[in-house]
Scaffold this motif. Structure first.
Motif, PDB file in Angstrom:
ATOM      1  N   TRP A 176      78.707  63.213  43.686  1.00  0.00           N
ATOM      2  CA  TRP A 176      78.376  63.498  45.088  1.00  0.00           C
ATOM      3  C   TRP A 176      78.216  62.240  45.930  1.00  0.00           C
ATOM      4  O   TRP A 176      78.286  62.302  47.154  1.00  0.00           O
ATOM      5  CB  TRP A 176      77.095  64.327  45.168  1.00  0.00           C
ATOM      6  CG  TRP A 176      77.244  65.738  44.687  1.00  0.00           C
ATOM      7  CD1 TRP A 176      78.375  66.344  44.201  1.00  0.00           C
ATOM      8  CD2 TRP A 176      76.210  66.738  44.648  1.00  0.00           C
ATOM      9  NE1 TRP A 176      78.109  67.649  43.863  1.00  0.00           N
ATOM     10  CE2 TRP A 176      76.781  67.917  44.118  1.00  0.00           C
ATOM     11  CE3 TRP A 176      74.858  66.751  45.007  1.00  0.00           C
ATOM     12  CZ2 TRP A 176      76.039  69.094  43.947  1.00  0.00           C
ATOM     13  CZ3 TRP A 176      74.121  67.923  44.835  1.00  0.00           C
ATOM     14  CH2 TRP A 176      74.715  69.075  44.314  1.00  0.00           C
ATOM     15  N   SER A 177      77.982  61.080  45.281  1.00  0.00           N
ATOM     16  CA  SER A 177      77.821  59.860  46.089  1.00  0.00           C
ATOM     17  C   SER A 177      79.125  59.557  46.844  1.00  0.00           C
ATOM     18  O   SER A 177      79.115  58.917  47.890  1.00  0.00           O
ATOM     19  CB  SER A 177      77.409  58.673  45.215  1.00  0.00           C
ATOM     20  OG  SER A 177      78.495  58.280  44.397  1.00  0.00           O
ATOM     21  N   ILE A 179      80.968  61.840  48.253  1.00  0.00           N
ATOM     22  CA  ILE A 179      80.916  62.676  49.473  1.00  0.00           C
ATOM     23  C   ILE A 179      80.120  61.913  50.544  1.00  0.00           C
ATOM     24  O   ILE A 179      80.522  61.819  51.704  1.00  0.00           O
ATOM     25  CB  ILE A 179      80.241  64.044  49.188  1.00  0.00           C
ATOM     26  CG1 ILE A 179      80.957  64.808  48.068  1.00  0.00           C
ATOM     27  CG2 ILE A 179      80.175  64.882  50.474  1.00  0.00           C
ATOM     28  CD1 ILE A 179      80.278  66.107  47.647  1.00  0.00           C
ATOM     29  N   GLU A 180      79.008  61.341  50.095  1.00  0.00           N
ATOM     30  CA  GLU A 180      78.150  60.591  51.022  1.00  0.00           C
ATOM     31  C   GLU A 180      78.926  59.412  51.620  1.00  0.00           C
ATOM     32  O   GLU A 180      78.878  59.157  52.833  1.00  0.00           O
ATOM     33  CB  GLU A 180      76.923  60.091  50.255  1.00  0.00           C
ATOM     34  CG  GLU A 180      75.904  59.428  51.132  1.00  0.00           C
ATOM     35  CD  GLU A 180      74.755  58.840  50.306  1.00  0.00           C
ATOM     36  OE1 GLU A 180      74.782  58.917  49.053  1.00  0.00           O
ATOM     37  OE2 GLU A 180      73.849  58.273  50.928  1.00  0.00           O
ATOM     38  N   GLU A 181      79.677  58.742  50.762  1.00  0.00           N
ATOM     39  CA  GLU A 181      80.441  57.578  51.217  1.00  0.00           C
ATOM     40  C   GLU A 181      81.484  57.996  52.265  1.00  0.00           C
ATOM     41  O   GLU A 181      81.635  57.343  53.300  1.00  0.00           O
ATOM     42  CB  GLU A 181      81.141  56.971  50.004  1.00  0.00           C
ATOM     43  CG  GLU A 181      81.300  55.486  50.080  1.00  0.00           C
ATOM     44  CD  GLU A 181      82.176  55.004  48.932  1.00  0.00           C
ATOM     45  OE1 GLU A 181      82.216  55.667  47.867  1.00  0.00           O
ATOM     46  OE2 GLU A 181      82.850  53.968  49.129  1.00  0.00           O
ATOM     47  N   LYS A 183      81.370  60.597  54.158  1.00  0.00           N
ATOM     48  CA  LYS A 183      80.651  61.022  55.367  1.00  0.00           C
ATOM     49  C   LYS A 183      80.293  59.805  56.238  1.00  0.00           C
ATOM     50  O   LYS A 183      80.316  59.875  57.464  1.00  0.00           O
ATOM     51  CB  LYS A 183      79.394  61.800  54.945  1.00  0.00           C
ATOM     52  CG  LYS A 183      78.478  62.226  56.078  1.00  0.00           C
ATOM     53  CD  LYS A 183      79.133  63.212  57.032  1.00  0.00           C
ATOM     54  CE  LYS A 183      78.308  63.388  58.298  1.00  0.00           C
ATOM     55  NZ  LYS A 183      79.040  64.019  59.381  1.00  0.00           N
ATOM     56  N   GLY A 192      81.543  69.060  51.626  1.00  0.00           N
ATOM     57  CA  GLY A 192      81.333  68.643  50.238  1.00  0.00           C
ATOM     58  C   GLY A 192      81.656  69.789  49.294  1.00  0.00           C
ATOM     59  O   GLY A 192      81.429  70.957  49.621  1.00  0.00           O
ATOM     60  N   MET A 205      73.019  69.241  47.872  1.00  0.00           N
ATOM     61  CA  MET A 205      74.237  68.520  48.272  1.00  0.00           C
ATOM     62  C   MET A 205      74.150  68.088  49.737  1.00  0.00           C
ATOM     63  O   MET A 205      74.451  66.951  50.088  1.00  0.00           O
ATOM     64  CB  MET A 205      75.490  69.368  48.043  1.00  0.00           C
ATOM     65  CG  MET A 205      76.765  68.642  48.422  1.00  0.00           C
ATOM     66  SD  MET A 205      78.221  69.678  48.382  1.00  0.00           S
ATOM     67  CE  MET A 205      78.778  69.461  46.710  1.00  0.00           C
ATOM     68  N   GLN A 208      71.527  65.251  49.974  1.00  0.00           N
ATOM     69  CA  GLN A 208      71.898  63.968  49.350  1.00  0.00           C
ATOM     70  C   GLN A 208      73.087  63.298  50.019  1.00  0.00           C
ATOM     71  O   GLN A 208      73.219  62.088  49.994  1.00  0.00           O
ATOM     72  CB  GLN A 208      72.246  64.191  47.881  1.00  0.00           C
ATOM     73  CG  GLN A 208      71.033  64.418  47.007  1.00  0.00           C
ATOM     74  CD  GLN A 208      71.424  64.792  45.585  1.00  0.00           C
ATOM     75  OE1 GLN A 208      72.447  64.352  45.078  1.00  0.00           O
ATOM     76  NE2 GLN A 208      70.627  65.609  44.942  1.00  0.00           N
ATOM     77  N   THR A 209      73.996  64.081  50.583  1.00  0.00           N
ATOM     78  CA  THR A 209      75.251  63.495  51.068  1.00  0.00           C
ATOM     79  C   THR A 209      75.365  63.494  52.585  1.00  0.00           C
ATOM     80  O   THR A 209      76.192  62.775  53.128  1.00  0.00           O
ATOM     81  CB  THR A 209      76.467  64.269  50.517  1.00  0.00           C
ATOM     82  OG1 THR A 209      76.500  65.560  51.124  1.00  0.00           O
ATOM     83  CG2 THR A 209      76.412  64.429  49.010  1.00  0.00           C
ATOM     84  N   CYS A 211      76.575  65.948  54.159  1.00  0.00           N
ATOM     85  CA  CYS A 211      77.826  66.653  54.482  1.00  0.00           C
ATOM     86  C   CYS A 211      77.565  67.768  55.501  1.00  0.00           C
ATOM     87  O   CYS A 211      76.450  68.279  55.626  1.00  0.00           O
ATOM     88  CB  CYS A 211      78.492  67.213  53.218  1.00  0.00           C
ATOM     89  SG  CYS A 211      77.537  68.485  52.394  1.00  0.00           S
TER      90      CYS A 211
END
Ligand SMILES: Cc1cc2nc3c(=O)[nH]c(=O)nc-3n(C[C@H](O)[C@H](O)[C@H](O)COP(=O)(O)O)c2cc1C
Length: 317
Positions: A176-177, A179-181, A183, A192, A205, A208-209, A211
């Motif tokens: 999931w990191s 997805i964060e990146e 974003k 996500g 999710m 943390q992200t 999204c």
């Protein structure tokens, strides 16, 4: 879209009956399975079956796959003409038969193709355009951020990221990191996707992200209630498990949609597979599985369900 929960495209699964079920249970957006751009552009009758829709499921995203920009653009026009509210491009499928045509995940290795395809489809249609990607070909070639940027630059309206590498298939965990990146590097909405198997994970999710939306695939197979459960969790409520009566009613509803689409006997046979999902985790489901080969039509389905569900009810008393 009434919420930001999206049913993922799942080949062989997200047909019209399945989409109607999850829509009813709270999905904000449903997506067809991937549809061959070549099949559409070549007017293959069988491919057009994937475009069957119903007003009750809208808005509908239709996902197309292919490797030739002009064919993809033509296919996009066709699906919009058939009623698609959103066109989604598949840029992540790891299936061999898709990769060997240079489509799906293979596109991630070719910056020029990615650009040509997204730009050509963008020019061809006026409805929202989204692209669904993986994190890259292998961990040695991470391209999520650059691909998302390119997609944005080519005029797409959103990007969905399933943060596994193509070569990974479905092994390991979705990272999931990534997805964060993504974003953090694009302005368009980021959806996500990956490993949301229970309601609380959708909230995790998002948190943390950052999204903008959550796409759910395997977590909805056998548990289409997951959408309702996530919406309940978002309101701070304890997500409700479906009652036995509700589970049974949904099975029958799924069957009746399928019957309308493909006829009673074929639908009954298809239900055997679906019932494996719908009864997964229920007590003595293996006992029920033993009776499944008897399911050949509406009557035999009803009697198999009567038997198993009354056994479950009795157990609860
Ligand atoms: C049986 C199956 C069929 C799939 N078909 C498609 C598809 O047609 N198009 C697509 O973009 N992804 C497809 N996927 C990938 C899912 O859309 C999703 O990205 C992946 O399952 C990860 O999400 P999940 O962990 O919520 O299942 C498929 C996955 C599965 C398991």
């Amino acid at each position: 879209m009434k919420n930001s929960l999206i049913m993922a495209p799942l080949a062989g699964i997200t047909n019209l009956p399945f989409r109607l079920m999850v829509k009813k249970l709270g999905a904000g957006l449903v997506t067809t399975e991937m549809v061959s751009a070549m099949g559409l552009a070549g007017s293959k009758k069988k491919t057009f079956n994937y475009l069957r829709s119903d007003p009750a499921e809208r808005p509908l995203a239709v996902q197309i796959f292919g490797s030739d920009p002009e064919t993809m653009a033509r296919a996009a026009e066709i699906v919009v003409g058939a009623g698609a509210d959103i066109v989604d491009i598949n840029m992540g499928c790891p299936a061999k038969k898709v990769l060997k045509t240079g489509s799906g995940g293979a596109l991630l290795r070719s910056p020029e193709k990615k650009k040509q395809i997204v730009s050509a489809v963008r020019r061809a249609i006026n409805v929202p355009l989204t692209v669904k990607i993986r994190a890259g070909w292998t961990a040695d070639e991470p391209v999520a951020v650059e691909t998302a940027r390119l997609i944005e630059d080519c005029g797409a309206d959103a990007v969905t990221i399933h943060p596994r590498f193509v070569k990974q298939g479905f092994t390991g965990n979705a990272d999931w990191s990534i997805i964060e990146e993504v974003k953090q590097h694009v302005m368009i909405p980021v959806i996500g996707n990956g490993d949301v198997f229970k309601p609380s994970l959708a909230l995790d999710m998002k948190e943390q992200t950052g999204c903008d939306g959550v796409m759910i695939g395997r977590g909805a197979i056998g548990n289409p209630w997951i959408f309702r459960q996530i919406l309940e969790s978002e309101k701070g409520l304890t997500p409700r498990e479906p009652e036995l009566s509700e589970r049974r009613a949904l099975i029958m509803e799924h069957f009746s949609y399928l019957s309308l689409a493909i006829g009673e006997n074929r639908a009954a046979k298809m239900m055997r597979g679906l019932l494996l999902w719908y009864t997964k985790g229920l007590p003595h489901s293996s006992r029920f599985r033993g009776t499944m080969t008897s399911i050949k039509n509406l009557d035999t389905l009803v009697s198999a369900l009567d038997q198993y569900f009354s056994f479950l009810e009795d157990r609860r008393l």
